[in-house]
Write a protein that holds these residues in place. Structure first.
Motif, PDB file in Angstrom:
ATOM      1  N   TYR A  97     129.273 148.900  95.070  1.00 36.49           N
ATOM      2  CA  TYR A  97     130.428 148.166  95.611  1.00 36.49           C
ATOM      3  C   TYR A  97     131.115 147.369  94.498  1.00 36.49           C
ATOM      4  O   TYR A  97     132.348 147.386  94.376  1.00 36.49           O
ATOM      5  CB  TYR A  97     129.989 147.223  96.727  1.00 36.49           C
ATOM      6  CG  TYR A  97     131.143 146.426  97.300  1.00 36.49           C
ATOM      7  CD1 TYR A  97     131.903 146.934  98.342  1.00 36.49           C
ATOM      8  CD2 TYR A  97     131.487 145.187  96.766  1.00 36.49           C
ATOM      9  CE1 TYR A  97     132.976 146.221  98.848  1.00 36.49           C
ATOM     10  CE2 TYR A  97     132.563 144.460  97.259  1.00 36.49           C
ATOM     11  CZ  TYR A  97     133.304 144.989  98.303  1.00 36.49           C
ATOM     12  OH  TYR A  97     134.376 144.290  98.790  1.00 36.49           O
ATOM     13  N   ILE A  98     130.326 146.684  93.680  1.00 34.01           N
ATOM     14  CA  ILE A  98     130.903 145.880  92.595  1.00 34.01           C
ATOM     15  C   ILE A  98     131.624 146.776  91.594  1.00 34.01           C
ATOM     16  O   ILE A  98     132.710 146.449  91.106  1.00 34.01           O
ATOM     17  CB  ILE A  98     129.804 145.056  91.906  1.00 34.01           C
ATOM     18  CG1 ILE A  98     129.314 143.954  92.865  1.00 34.01           C
ATOM     19  CG2 ILE A  98     130.316 144.431  90.615  1.00 34.01           C
ATOM     20  CD1 ILE A  98     128.117 143.190  92.351  1.00 34.01           C
ATOM     21  N   GLN A 117     137.911 142.237  92.229  1.00 34.15           N
ATOM     22  CA  GLN A 117     138.004 141.506  93.488  1.00 34.15           C
ATOM     23  C   GLN A 117     137.622 140.035  93.290  1.00 34.15           C
ATOM     24  O   GLN A 117     136.549 139.711  92.782  1.00 34.15           O
ATOM     25  CB  GLN A 117     137.085 142.123  94.534  1.00 34.15           C
ATOM     26  CG  GLN A 117     137.223 141.484  95.910  1.00 34.15           C
ATOM     27  CD  GLN A 117     136.374 142.185  96.957  1.00 34.15           C
ATOM     28  OE1 GLN A 117     135.569 143.049  96.622  1.00 34.15           O
ATOM     29  NE2 GLN A 117     136.558 141.847  98.209  1.00 34.15           N
ATOM     30  N   VAL A 118     138.546 139.142  93.672  1.00 34.10           N
ATOM     31  CA  VAL A 118     138.320 137.700  93.562  1.00 34.10           C
ATOM     32  C   VAL A 118     138.881 137.029  94.808  1.00 34.10           C
ATOM     33  O   VAL A 118     140.038 137.265  95.162  1.00 34.10           O
ATOM     34  CB  VAL A 118     138.995 137.114  92.299  1.00 34.10           C
ATOM     35  CG1 VAL A 118     138.850 135.599  92.276  1.00 34.10           C
ATOM     36  CG2 VAL A 118     138.410 137.733  91.026  1.00 34.10           C
ATOM     37  N   LEU A 132     135.329 133.808  89.790  1.00 33.67           N
ATOM     38  CA  LEU A 132     135.542 134.314  88.435  1.00 33.67           C
ATOM     39  C   LEU A 132     135.081 135.764  88.305  1.00 33.67           C
ATOM     40  O   LEU A 132     134.981 136.293  87.211  1.00 33.67           O
ATOM     41  CB  LEU A 132     134.785 133.433  87.418  1.00 33.67           C
ATOM     42  CG  LEU A 132     135.142 131.942  87.423  1.00 33.67           C
ATOM     43  CD1 LEU A 132     134.335 131.197  86.368  1.00 33.67           C
ATOM     44  CD2 LEU A 132     136.632 131.741  87.189  1.00 33.67           C
ATOM     45  N   GLY A 133     134.815 136.408  89.441  1.00 34.50           N
ATOM     46  CA  GLY A 133     134.363 137.798  89.439  1.00 34.50           C
ATOM     47  C   GLY A 133     132.878 137.909  89.735  1.00 34.50           C
ATOM     48  O   GLY A 133     132.121 136.940  89.630  1.00 34.50           O
ATOM     49  N   ALA A 134     132.463 139.109  90.072  1.00 32.70           N
ATOM     50  CA  ALA A 134     131.086 139.336  90.526  1.00 32.70           C
ATOM     51  C   ALA A 134     130.042 139.139  89.436  1.00 32.70           C
ATOM     52  O   ALA A 134     128.900 138.776  89.716  1.00 32.70           O
ATOM     53  CB  ALA A 134     130.971 140.748  91.095  1.00 32.70           C
ATOM     54  N   GLY A 181     128.960 135.678  97.401  1.00 32.69           N
ATOM     55  CA  GLY A 181     130.115 134.877  97.019  1.00 32.69           C
ATOM     56  C   GLY A 181     130.927 134.447  98.224  1.00 32.69           C
ATOM     57  O   GLY A 181     130.642 134.794  99.349  1.00 32.69           O
ATOM     58  N   GLY A 182     131.949 133.672  97.950  1.00 34.45           N
ATOM     59  CA  GLY A 182     132.818 133.243  99.048  1.00 34.45           C
ATOM     60  C   GLY A 182     132.980 131.758  99.073  1.00 34.45           C
ATOM     61  O   GLY A 182     132.358 131.033  98.335  1.00 34.45           O
TER      62      GLY A 182
END
Length: 218
Positions: A58-59, A65-66, A131-133, A217-218
């Motif tokens: 997924y990453i 994706q942010v 800041l990203g995964a 995250g989130g």
């Protein structure tokens, strides 16, 4: 098209399970330097598990994706268990499961303490995926790496060129978990009865598990 839809559905199902299914030990609070406490719904996976592979995929498919819904704290956290082979047989399924749970619990502790270390530069924004995964990984693993030690073990159990976080077994084996051929009642497990060293063939057998840990995250 049908195959692609099926694959996408399976990925969504696994990710939803990752998001919802969390053990109590993996819900934790970390102390970020100069910023204060941050609550993390941490996940610890065996590195070759379906969950770990799905999160990695997924990453890779959503690199920009942010905020990132999944934040990688460690791509490959090397863990090892020291144990007395006369008392514990990891080839028994129930023993292996118990050791695996202990490793995961200890991995959460190691990551929590490393994030709170004065040398760790990770920020709350990074932990929350803004800041990203992959943003937190380098800062955290730079600190974790200082805890690792080299171990001597059989080539099929651990690569001696790597550094591992080592923990002793905490529980004595149950009757069903005792090694085959051990007819006597096992001695009560204690710190003194466990190997004092985790390196060297004369001290103890060492088994290693590669873990991938990530916070949502989130």
């Amino acid at each position: 098209p049908g195959g692609a839809e099926d694959a996408g559905g399976k990925m969504r199902a696994v990710l939803e399970q990752v998001r919802r299914k969390v053990s109590k030990e993996q819900n934790t609070v970390v102390q970020v330097q100069n910023e204060g406490p941050v609550e993390l719904k941490m996940r610890v996976f065996v590195a070759n598990s379906t969950e770990a592979a799905t999160v990695r995929k997924y990453i890779a498919e959503h690199p920009d994706q942010v905020p990132a819904p999944f934040v990688v704290l460690s791509k490959n956290l090397q863990m090892a268990v020291s144990y007395d082979p006369e008392k514990i047989d990891p080839s028994i399924a129930s023993v292996a499961d118990r050791l695996r749970k202990q490793i995961k619990t200890h991995a959460v502790k190691v990551l929590r303490e490393s994030i709170g270390d004065g040398e760790c530069s990770v920020s709350t924004l990074a932990l929350r995926g803004h800041l990203g995964a992959l943003a937190p990984t380098e800062a955290i693993m730079g600190v974790v790496g200082k805890r690792g030690v080299r171990i001597e073990a059989d080539p099929d159990q651990a690569d001696p060129g790597n550094r591992y976080i080592i923990l002793p077994v905490k529980n004595k084996p149950t009757k069903e978990e005792r090694p085959a051929g051990d007819a006597q009642k096992p001695a009560k497990a204690s710190k003194s009865s466990l190997p004092k060293k985790a390196v060297g063939p004369a001290a103890a057998r060492v088994t290693a598990a590669h873990l991938q840990a990530g916070g949502q995250g989130g």
